[in-house]
Each structure stands twice: as C-alpha cells, then as structure tokens.
Scaffold this motif. Structure first.
Motif, PDB file in Angstrom:
ATOM      1  N   GLN A  69     102.631  -3.385  13.357  1.00 29.66           N
ATOM      2  CA  GLN A  69     103.641  -2.954  12.519  1.00 29.66           C
ATOM      3  C   GLN A  69     104.853  -3.818  12.672  1.00 29.66           C
ATOM      4  OE1 GLN A  69     103.769  -0.650  10.254  1.00 29.66           O
ATOM      5  NE2 GLN A  69     101.745  -0.178  10.913  1.00 29.66           N
ATOM      6  N   TRP A  70     105.071  -4.398  14.125  1.00 31.86           N
ATOM      7  CA  TRP A  70     106.119  -5.559  14.259  1.00 31.86           C
ATOM      8  C   TRP A  70     105.806  -6.860  13.573  1.00 31.86           C
ATOM      9  CZ3 TRP A  70     110.875  -4.520  14.440  1.00 31.86           C
ATOM     10  CH2 TRP A  70     111.225  -3.524  15.197  1.00 31.86           C
ATOM     11  N   LEU A  71     104.256  -7.003  13.457  1.00 32.04           N
ATOM     12  CA  LEU A  71     103.888  -8.497  13.003  1.00 32.04           C
ATOM     13  C   LEU A  71     104.310  -8.253  11.365  1.00 32.04           C
ATOM     14  CD1 LEU A  71     100.261  -8.946  14.343  1.00 32.04           C
ATOM     15  CD2 LEU A  71     102.595 -10.478  14.644  1.00 32.04           C
TER      16      LEU A  71
ATOM     17  N   ALA B 100     111.345 -19.704   4.500  1.00 25.89           N
ATOM     18  CA  ALA B 100     110.998 -20.453   3.326  1.00 25.89           C
ATOM     19  C   ALA B 100     109.442 -20.571   3.734  1.00 25.89           C
ATOM     20  CB  ALA B 100     111.452 -22.042   3.595  1.00 25.89           C
ATOM     21  N   LEU B 101     109.022 -19.920   5.140  1.00 32.79           N
ATOM     22  CA  LEU B 101     107.431 -20.034   5.162  1.00 32.79           C
ATOM     23  C   LEU B 101     106.774 -18.889   4.243  1.00 32.79           C
ATOM     24  CD1 LEU B 101     107.616 -20.007   8.854  1.00 32.79           C
ATOM     25  CD2 LEU B 101     107.226 -21.962   7.364  1.00 32.79           C
ATOM     26  N   SER B 102     105.553 -18.994   4.075  1.00 30.41           N
ATOM     27  CA  SER B 102     104.770 -18.146   3.162  1.00 30.41           C
ATOM     28  C   SER B 102     104.393 -16.801   4.324  1.00 30.41           C
ATOM     29  CB  SER B 102     103.436 -18.692   2.817  1.00 30.41           C
ATOM     30  OG  SER B 102     102.630 -18.931   3.718  1.00 30.41           O
ATOM     31  N   TYR B 103     104.113 -15.652   3.598  1.00 35.68           N
ATOM     32  CA  TYR B 103     103.968 -14.445   4.567  1.00 35.68           C
ATOM     33  C   TYR B 103     102.579 -15.033   5.445  1.00 35.68           C
ATOM     34  CZ  TYR B 103     106.130 -11.755   1.249  1.00 35.68           C
ATOM     35  OH  TYR B 103     107.338 -11.261   0.186  1.00 35.68           O
ATOM     36  N   ARG B 104     101.748 -15.845   4.792  1.00 36.66           N
ATOM     37  CA  ARG B 104     100.557 -16.401   6.053  1.00 36.66           C
ATOM     38  C   ARG B 104     101.281 -17.055   7.000  1.00 36.66           C
ATOM     39  NH1 ARG B 104      98.139 -20.781   6.365  1.00 36.66           N
ATOM     40  NH2 ARG B 104      98.882 -21.417   3.962  1.00 36.66           N
ATOM     41  N   GLU B 105     101.877 -17.952   6.878  1.00 36.83           N
ATOM     42  CA  GLU B 105     102.446 -18.761   7.731  1.00 36.83           C
ATOM     43  C   GLU B 105     103.394 -18.082   8.764  1.00 36.83           C
ATOM     44  OE1 GLU B 105     102.837 -23.066   5.364  1.00 36.83           O
ATOM     45  OE2 GLU B 105     104.538 -21.617   4.883  1.00 36.83           O
ATOM     46  N   ARG B 106     104.136 -17.136   8.348  1.00 36.54           N
ATOM     47  CA  ARG B 106     105.036 -16.426   9.297  1.00 36.54           C
ATOM     48  C   ARG B 106     104.123 -15.308  10.139  1.00 36.54           C
ATOM     49  NH1 ARG B 106     109.059 -13.452   4.808  1.00 36.54           N
ATOM     50  NH2 ARG B 106     110.094 -15.241   4.201  1.00 36.54           N
ATOM     51  N   LEU B 107     103.066 -14.878   9.631  1.00 35.65           N
ATOM     52  CA  LEU B 107     102.029 -14.101  10.472  1.00 35.65           C
ATOM     53  C   LEU B 107     101.389 -14.961  11.420  1.00 35.65           C
ATOM     54  CD1 LEU B 107     100.327 -11.909   7.661  1.00 35.65           C
ATOM     55  CD2 LEU B 107     101.768 -11.149   9.589  1.00 35.65           C
ATOM     56  N   GLU B 108     101.013 -16.127  11.014  1.00 37.60           N
ATOM     57  CA  GLU B 108     100.400 -17.050  12.060  1.00 37.60           C
ATOM     58  C   GLU B 108     101.304 -17.194  13.044  1.00 37.60           C
ATOM     59  OE1 GLU B 108      98.276 -21.578  12.209  1.00 37.60           O
ATOM     60  OE2 GLU B 108      98.867 -20.684  10.242  1.00 37.60           O
ATOM     61  N   GLN B 109     102.369 -17.672  12.985  1.00 36.02           N
ATOM     62  CA  GLN B 109     103.457 -17.963  13.778  1.00 36.02           C
ATOM     63  C   GLN B 109     103.806 -17.024  14.808  1.00 36.02           C
ATOM     64  OE1 GLN B 109     106.943 -20.527  12.949  1.00 36.02           O
ATOM     65  NE2 GLN B 109     105.824 -21.983  11.473  1.00 36.02           N
ATOM     66  N   ALA B 110     103.909 -15.590  14.077  1.00 34.20           N
ATOM     67  CA  ALA B 110     104.210 -14.534  15.022  1.00 34.20           C
ATOM     68  C   ALA B 110     103.028 -14.288  15.909  1.00 34.20           C
ATOM     69  CB  ALA B 110     104.536 -13.230  14.008  1.00 34.20           C
ATOM     70  N   ILE B 111     102.038 -14.313  15.486  1.00 30.93           N
ATOM     71  CA  ILE B 111     100.773 -13.978  16.315  1.00 30.93           C
ATOM     72  C   ILE B 111     100.655 -15.039  17.595  1.00 30.93           C
ATOM     73  CG2 ILE B 111      98.103 -13.728  16.564  1.00 30.93           C
ATOM     74  CD1 ILE B 111      98.295 -12.603  13.726  1.00 30.93           C
ATOM     75  N   LEU B 112     100.932 -16.230  17.224  1.00 32.05           N
ATOM     76  CA  LEU B 112     101.040 -17.277  18.402  1.00 32.05           C
ATOM     77  C   LEU B 112     102.147 -17.070  19.205  1.00 32.05           C
ATOM     78  CD1 LEU B 112     100.002 -20.555  16.206  1.00 32.05           C
ATOM     79  CD2 LEU B 112      98.505 -19.083  17.842  1.00 32.05           C
TER      80      LEU B 112
END
Length: 210
Positions: free
Chosen positions: A129-131, A76-88
């Motif tokens: 790539q994994w991000l 349900a997250l946006s792409y930006r939110e997914r990227l943020e959480q993955a990097i964190l």
C-alpha cells in the motif's frame, strides 16, 4: 527525537548488533537488557516480544520507501520508475543487515510461529500500500485490485531474489526488478483484438501527466 523514541531506537540497534554475533534465533530480550544495563520493563514499554524488534526493522524500510517520494524530480518519473526506485529504497534500508533479515524471516516461518506468519502477511500488504501511495498510483476498483496482486508478486519475488543476491550493489536484483516491472507494463498495455481495454489494464504502469 524524544527520550522514549531515542531509547526505542537504541534498543533496536543493540538487538541488531547482538543478533549479528549470535543469530536472531538465539537472541533474547534479557540479553539486550543486560547489554544496555536497563531493565526488562524498559524494553517491554517499547517491544512486548522479540518479533516486535523485527517489525520495527521492517518499518524502517517502509519509512525509507516513503521518503523516496520526496526526492527531487520524483514527480517527473513514470509510475514504473517510481515503483522501481521505491522498492530499491526499501531494500537498501535493509542492506546493512541482509543476512540477519533473512534470519528474521526464517524465525517467523517456524511452525510454532503461525501468529507471526499472519502478521507477516499484513506487513506485506502494508508495504505494498505504501508503494502504491509513494508512486501515486491512480487506480481504483478492479484495476486497483489487479494492480495490487501484480505489485505484490513483483515485490515478494524481488525481495526473495535480493536475499540471495551476492552481486556488487545488488545489481542483479536491480536488473531482475526492472525486467519484472517492464513485463507488467507490457502486460497492462495489451489489447484484445476489437476490444477497448486489455484484460490486465493496471493503470500503475502508465506514465503520469508531466
């Protein structure tokens, strides 16, 4: 976890413990063997050089960001939110040994370690790539290439910021990352007057279908 994997994990944990005390540059594989009362051959089966231990440490962070994609509500997250959480998630995995992580990077950057620097570039590419995969980014072709360049810049700059961040819970890093991703999102949605698509239409900033 089988016996071989358990030994590899234990070797890494002992290496991190010893390096916290004496520093990464001063750590030797024979120190680890002596501390564990095993032979160098046992270490060699899993780590052929000291930098392989650093590689295993960063691979743990990669695994953490991949596992983030299994969190409830991820879709349900946006792409930006997914990227943020993955990097964190990647940074949080390294947090127990942040100072030591910086020492590993300085070791790689020593002039005589050119081969380690080349490996480091490959590692960055792998993590990016994994991000992309964890965020389920849909781009291909030139949009993917532009998106990768932008994402690599955000990832590397955020990592560097985090290494120097002494704020509680790395809150300044989180704010920095959010600003970078929001700026990229605005840039990607930019349109030239009279044009159908902007010059940096990197689709990873758009929200997925809900």
């Amino acid at each position: 976890m089988n016996d071989d994997a358990a030994l590899a994990a234990r070797i890494l944990e002992v290496a991190l413990m010893l390096a916290e005390r004496k520093g990464w540059d001063a750590l030797h594989l024979h120190d680890i063997a002596a501390s564990m009362d095993i032979g160098l051959a046992d270490i060699y089966r899993h780590y052929q050089q000291k930098d392989d231990l650093a590689e295993a440490w960063f691979e743990r962070a990669d695994l953490a960001l991949v596992r983030a994609a299994a969190r409830e509500g991820w879709g349900a997250l946006s792409y930006r939110e997914r990227l943020e959480q993955a990097i964190l998630a990647w940074l949080e995995a390294l947090a127990p040994h942040r100072r030591l992580t910086a020492e590993m990077l300085r070791y790689k950057l020593q002039p005589e370690h050119l081969h380690l620097q080349l490996q480091g570039l490959l590692d960055i590419s792998r993590t990016v790539q994994w991000l992309r995969e964890s965020a389920s980014l849909p781009d291909s072709g030139w949009r993917r290439e532009v998106g990768e360049v932008v994402l690599t810049g955000i990832f590397v700059s955020t990592f560097g910021f985090w290494l120097r961040d002494s704020s509680p819970g790395a809150s300044r890093t989180q704010a920095w990352l959010e600003r970078q991703l929001r700026f990229a999102e605005r840039l990607a949605s930019y349109r030239l007057p009279g044009s159908a698509a902007g010059p940096a239409q990197a689709g990873w900033t758009r929200s997925p279908m809900r």
